[in-house]
Design a protein around this motif. Structure first.
Motif, PDB file in Angstrom:
ATOM      1  N   ILE A  44      -0.948  72.766 -14.203  1.00 39.77           N
ATOM      2  CA  ILE A  44      -0.672  71.409 -14.682  1.00 39.77           C
ATOM      3  C   ILE A  44      -1.523  70.406 -13.919  1.00 39.77           C
ATOM      4  CG2 ILE A  44       1.110  69.645 -14.994  1.00 39.77           C
ATOM      5  CD1 ILE A  44       3.177  71.963 -14.868  1.00 39.77           C
ATOM      6  N   VAL A  45      -2.118  69.484 -14.658  1.00 40.69           N
ATOM      7  CA  VAL A  45      -2.773  68.321 -14.064  1.00 40.69           C
ATOM      8  C   VAL A  45      -1.948  67.095 -14.442  1.00 40.69           C
ATOM      9  CG1 VAL A  45      -4.803  66.824 -14.069  1.00 40.69           C
ATOM     10  CG2 VAL A  45      -5.087  69.307 -14.048  1.00 40.69           C
ATOM     11  N   SER A  46      -1.575  66.292 -13.447  1.00 39.62           N
ATOM     12  CA  SER A  46      -0.801  65.072 -13.685  1.00 39.62           C
ATOM     13  C   SER A  46      -1.666  63.868 -13.354  1.00 39.62           C
ATOM     14  CB  SER A  46       0.465  65.056 -12.818  1.00 39.62           C
ATOM     15  OG  SER A  46       1.073  63.782 -12.854  1.00 39.62           O
ATOM     16  N   LEU A  47      -1.702  62.896 -14.264  1.00 39.02           N
ATOM     17  CA  LEU A  47      -2.542  61.718 -14.086  1.00 39.02           C
ATOM     18  C   LEU A  47      -1.722  60.447 -13.852  1.00 39.02           C
ATOM     19  CD1 LEU A  47      -5.347  62.362 -16.739  1.00 39.02           C
ATOM     20  CD2 LEU A  47      -5.307  62.934 -14.307  1.00 39.02           C
ATOM     21  N   MET A  48      -0.499  60.601 -13.363  1.00 39.53           N
ATOM     22  CA  MET A  48       0.328  59.444 -13.044  1.00 39.53           C
ATOM     23  C   MET A  48       1.288  59.827 -11.930  1.00 39.53           C
ATOM     24  SD  MET A  48       2.632  57.155 -15.663  1.00 39.53           S
ATOM     25  CE  MET A  48       3.057  55.459 -15.246  1.00 39.53           C
ATOM     26  N   PRO A  49       1.391  59.019 -10.856  1.00 40.43           N
ATOM     27  CA  PRO A  49       2.253  59.399  -9.729  1.00 40.43           C
ATOM     28  C   PRO A  49       3.692  59.701 -10.123  1.00 40.43           C
ATOM     29  CG  PRO A  49       0.830  57.593  -9.081  1.00 40.43           C
ATOM     30  CD  PRO A  49       0.627  57.778 -10.559  1.00 40.43           C
ATOM     31  N   VAL A  83      -8.228  63.550  -9.145  1.00 38.88           N
ATOM     32  CA  VAL A  83      -9.194  63.473 -10.247  1.00 38.88           C
ATOM     33  C   VAL A  83      -9.303  62.076 -10.855  1.00 38.88           C
ATOM     34  CG1 VAL A  83      -9.003  65.927 -10.820  1.00 38.88           C
ATOM     35  CG2 VAL A  83      -7.429  64.290 -11.871  1.00 38.88           C
ATOM     36  N   GLY A  84      -9.049  61.022 -10.069  1.00 35.12           N
ATOM     37  CA  GLY A  84      -9.227  59.663 -10.576  1.00 35.12           C
ATOM     38  C   GLY A  84      -7.926  58.988 -10.924  1.00 35.12           C
ATOM     39  N   GLY A  85      -8.048  57.784 -11.512  1.00 38.41           N
ATOM     40  CA  GLY A  85      -6.873  56.996 -11.843  1.00 38.41           C
ATOM     41  C   GLY A  85      -6.825  56.611 -13.302  1.00 38.41           C
ATOM     42  N   LEU A  86      -6.062  55.559 -13.622  1.00 36.64           N
ATOM     43  CA  LEU A  86      -5.914  55.120 -15.008  1.00 36.64           C
ATOM     44  C   LEU A  86      -7.244  54.737 -15.634  1.00 36.64           C
ATOM     45  CD1 LEU A  86      -2.719  52.859 -14.915  1.00 36.64           C
ATOM     46  CD2 LEU A  86      -2.954  55.076 -16.032  1.00 36.64           C
ATOM     47  N   GLU A  87      -8.095  54.081 -14.869  1.00 34.74           N
ATOM     48  CA  GLU A  87      -9.350  53.562 -15.402  1.00 34.74           C
ATOM     49  C   GLU A  87     -10.516  54.513 -15.237  1.00 34.74           C
ATOM     50  OE1 GLU A  87      -9.462  50.646 -17.011  1.00 34.74           O
ATOM     51  OE2 GLU A  87      -7.304  50.419 -16.698  1.00 34.74           O
ATOM     52  N   ASP A  88     -10.419  55.440 -14.287  1.00 38.02           N
ATOM     53  CA  ASP A  88     -11.607  56.235 -13.946  1.00 38.02           C
ATOM     54  C   ASP A  88     -11.303  57.721 -13.770  1.00 38.02           C
ATOM     55  OD1 ASP A  88     -10.112  56.032 -11.672  1.00 38.02           O
ATOM     56  OD2 ASP A  88     -11.756  55.406 -10.362  1.00 38.02           O
ATOM     57  N   ALA A  89     -10.402  58.268 -14.578  1.00 40.16           N
ATOM     58  CA  ALA A  89     -10.110  59.698 -14.488  1.00 40.16           C
ATOM     59  C   ALA A  89     -11.390  60.499 -14.754  1.00 40.16           C
ATOM     60  CB  ALA A  89      -9.028  60.086 -15.484  1.00 40.16           C
ATOM     61  N   ARG A  90     -11.639  61.485 -13.922  1.00 34.59           N
ATOM     62  CA  ARG A  90     -12.859  62.295 -14.030  1.00 34.59           C
ATOM     63  C   ARG A  90     -12.566  63.499 -14.928  1.00 34.59           C
ATOM     64  NH1 ARG A  90     -12.418  60.286  -8.951  1.00 34.59           N
ATOM     65  NH2 ARG A  90     -11.440  62.149  -8.063  1.00 34.59           N
ATOM     66  N   VAL A  91     -12.929  63.347 -16.190  1.00 37.11           N
ATOM     67  CA  VAL A  91     -12.576  64.353 -17.188  1.00 37.11           C
ATOM     68  C   VAL A  91     -13.214  65.696 -16.868  1.00 37.11           C
ATOM     69  CG1 VAL A  91     -12.739  64.952 -19.635  1.00 37.11           C
ATOM     70  CG2 VAL A  91     -12.189  62.600 -18.961  1.00 37.11           C
ATOM     71  N   GLU A  92     -14.471  65.689 -16.401  1.00 33.06           N
ATOM     72  CA  GLU A  92     -15.135  66.951 -16.080  1.00 33.06           C
ATOM     73  C   GLU A  92     -14.375  67.702 -14.992  1.00 33.06           C
ATOM     74  OE1 GLU A  92     -16.558  64.035 -16.227  1.00 33.06           O
ATOM     75  OE2 GLU A  92     -17.924  64.178 -17.952  1.00 33.06           O
TER      76      GLU A  92
END
Length: 295
Positions: A44-49, A83-92
């Motif tokens: 799992i990758v989570s993009l929000m704390p 892997v970044g934040g709301l504005e700059d998540a690093r998709v690669e």
């Protein structure tokens, strides 16, 4: 005699299919899209704390393989790739982690690209107390780990404890919660505002302005809050704002200055909202007026 092994094989296959069907989950996420989860995700990758914290509260922290740059609790997630934040998540970087589920908020700029790459995406963004409970109830069956109802009961119980410990004489205090120095504030419609209601306080920022509106500083002067809650680094500058010296909270030194980790607790709509309620109660009681650690 040959029929018995065949029957056994067919029975085993049927049991396997039934078990697989029992694990399959169909979710309607915050995009309004149907997401089919065939089996509990293991990478799992989570993009929000708050989503990171919810996964961990449900007992699946060990399945996280990457998190956003701001996820910091529990401490074990600090060792994961960020892997970044709301504005700059690093998709690669996300793709390289080979996730079988990406938890992403609706407000993430990366969401369209993640969808375009056909990554397994579940869009969830808790903004209210009801949302926190809903996200728990969504992720519980998806993860098949932990009891979402028990987690919610723990949150609710701690909020009730925080409310009970607050003296009756402090109920009805006018409160201003600043969440950004521009300034941005937490209104009545935010989850912070909802916690203040549960504590019996009065939020000076109305719900009609949206959950976290940008505020005219003169509005705060007119509203004259009795308690101001702000990040410690911004507290010293409050008195330099035009007219703010007249505000009761500043005249009476009722400024609750929170350190960055305390602000993280307060600002995340997730399983630590019970701790956030205790922080707010301590602020209302004046226990954190000098920025000392709270509960």
């Amino acid at each position: 005699m040959r029929e018995r092994p065949l029957v056994a094989v067919l029975l085993a296959a049927l049991l396997f299919l039934l078990a697989a069907a029992a694990q399959a989950v169909e979710i309607i996420d915050d995009r309004g899209m149907r997401v089919d989860i065939a089996r509990p995700p293991q990478r799992i990758v989570s993009l929000m704390p708050s989503l990171t914290e919810t996964v961990c509260a449900l007992g699946a922290c060990d399945r996280l393989v990457g998190v956003d740059d701001y996820s910091s609790w529990p401490p074990s997630v600090l060792a994961l790739p960020h892997v970044g934040g709301l504005e700059d998540a690093r998709v690669e970087a996300i793709v390289a982690l080979q996730p079988d589920l990406v938890l992403v908020p609706l407000s993430s700029r990366a969401l369209p690209r993640l969808q375009g790459l056909r990554l397994p995406v579940l869009a969830l963004e808790p903004r209210t107390l009801r949302d926190v409970r809903r996200v728990l109830q969504v992720l519980g069956p998806v993860l098949q780990a932990g009891d979402p109802d028990l987690v919610w009961q723990d949150i609710n119980r701690e909020v009730q404890v925080a409310a009970r410990k607050l003296p009756a004489r402090l109920r009805g205090l006018r409160v201003y919660v600043e969440v950004g120095s521009t300034p941005f504030a937490a209104s009545e419609s935010s989850f912070i505002g909802e916690l203040l209601v549960r504590l019996g306080a009065e939020n000076i920022v109305p719900a009609t302005l949206g959950p976290f509106p940008k505020i005219n500083p003169e509005f705060v002067v007119r509203a004259d809050p009795q308690v101001i809650i702000v990040e410690r680094s911004d507290a010293a500058g409050l008195r330099t704002r035009p007219g703010w010296q007249r505000i009761e909270a500043l005249r009476r030194n009722r400024v609750c200055a929170l350190d960055p980790e305390q602000m993280n607790v307060l600002m995340r709509a997730g399983p630590r909202l019970g701790a956030a309620a205790h922080l707010l109660a301590d602020c209302l009681e004046g226990r954190l007026a000098d920025g000392s650690p709270g509960r």
